[in-house]
Motif scaffolding. Sequence first.
Motif, mmCIF file in Angstrom:
data_model
loop_
_atom_site.group_PDB
_atom_site.id
_atom_site.type_symbol
_atom_site.label_atom_id
_atom_site.label_comp_id
_atom_site.label_asym_id
_atom_site.label_seq_id
_atom_site.Cartn_x
_atom_site.Cartn_y
_atom_site.Cartn_z
ATOM 1 N N UNK A 49 0.806 -1.219 0.000
ATOM 2 C CA UNK A 49 0.000 0.000 0.000
ATOM 3 C C UNK A 49 0.843 1.275 0.000
ATOM 4 N N UNK A 50 2.041 1.231 0.570
ATOM 5 C CA UNK A 50 2.871 2.430 0.627
ATOM 6 C C UNK A 50 3.723 2.675 -0.602
ATOM 7 N N UNK A 51 3.712 1.705 -1.529
ATOM 8 C CA UNK A 51 4.586 1.822 -2.701
ATOM 9 C C UNK A 51 3.826 1.604 -4.006
ATOM 10 N N UNK A 52 2.607 2.058 -4.038
ATOM 11 C CA UNK A 52 1.820 2.004 -5.264
ATOM 12 C C UNK A 52 1.034 0.730 -5.486
ATOM 13 N N UNK A 53 1.080 -0.191 -4.526
ATOM 14 C CA UNK A 53 0.272 -1.390 -4.618
ATOM 15 C C UNK A 53 0.790 -2.469 -5.548
ATOM 16 N N UNK A 54 2.060 -2.362 -5.978
ATOM 17 C CA UNK A 54 2.607 -3.361 -6.899
ATOM 18 C C UNK A 54 3.935 -3.903 -6.390
ATOM 19 N N UNK A 55 4.261 -5.097 -6.841
ATOM 20 C CA UNK A 55 5.554 -5.702 -6.502
ATOM 21 C C UNK A 55 6.688 -4.875 -7.109
ATOM 22 N N UNK A 61 11.352 0.645 -4.242
ATOM 23 C CA UNK A 61 11.637 1.175 -2.910
ATOM 24 C C UNK A 61 12.900 0.530 -2.340
ATOM 25 N N UNK A 62 13.045 -0.770 -2.518
ATOM 26 C CA UNK A 62 14.233 -1.444 -1.995
ATOM 27 C C UNK A 62 15.488 -1.073 -2.784
ATOM 28 N N UNK A 63 15.330 -0.750 -4.059
ATOM 29 C CA UNK A 63 16.469 -0.338 -4.881
ATOM 30 C C UNK A 63 17.069 0.981 -4.404
ATOM 31 N N UNK A 64 16.316 1.733 -3.620
ATOM 32 C CA UNK A 64 16.849 2.982 -3.064
ATOM 33 C C UNK A 64 18.124 2.735 -2.267
ATOM 34 N N UNK A 65 18.275 1.539 -1.710
ATOM 35 C CA UNK A 65 19.474 1.201 -0.942
ATOM 36 C C UNK A 65 20.728 1.268 -1.808
ATOM 37 N N UNK A 66 20.580 1.019 -3.082
ATOM 38 C CA UNK A 66 21.735 1.003 -3.988
ATOM 39 C C UNK A 66 22.128 2.388 -4.468
ATOM 40 N N UNK A 67 21.224 3.352 -4.364
ATOM 41 C CA UNK A 67 21.485 4.693 -4.896
ATOM 42 C C UNK A 67 22.703 5.360 -4.276
ATOM 43 N N UNK A 68 22.943 5.135 -3.015
ATOM 44 C CA UNK A 68 24.061 5.789 -2.353
ATOM 45 C C UNK A 68 25.336 4.977 -2.347
ATOM 46 N N UNK A 69 25.352 3.862 -3.071
ATOM 47 C CA UNK A 69 26.541 3.012 -3.080
ATOM 48 C C UNK A 69 27.739 3.763 -3.661
#
Length: 81
Positions: A49-55, A61-69
């Motif tokens: 529900x917090x990320x647009x209702x889709x896988x 959202x989880x890929x955000x972890x890679x942005x600051x690598x």
Amino acid sequence: PLTILKLPSEAGFCVLELGMDRFGEIRQLGSICEPGVRVVTNVGLAHLEGVGGTIEGVADAKAELLEGARPGDVCVLNADD
């Protein structure tokens, strides 16, 4: 953030779980802890529900972890799910 603040000064490393239930949350937490090793264990149906209702939203959202690598960081992604 509280876990990081409570770390003893002599701690050589810390393992943290960065949870999320909406876009931007992992990005913010990642900028606070600046991990040298980044692991995405799975992309599942939790918190849709917090990320647009889709896988796909969960994956984004989880890929955000890679942005600051940074160069030299270790990034581990589970290819199964």
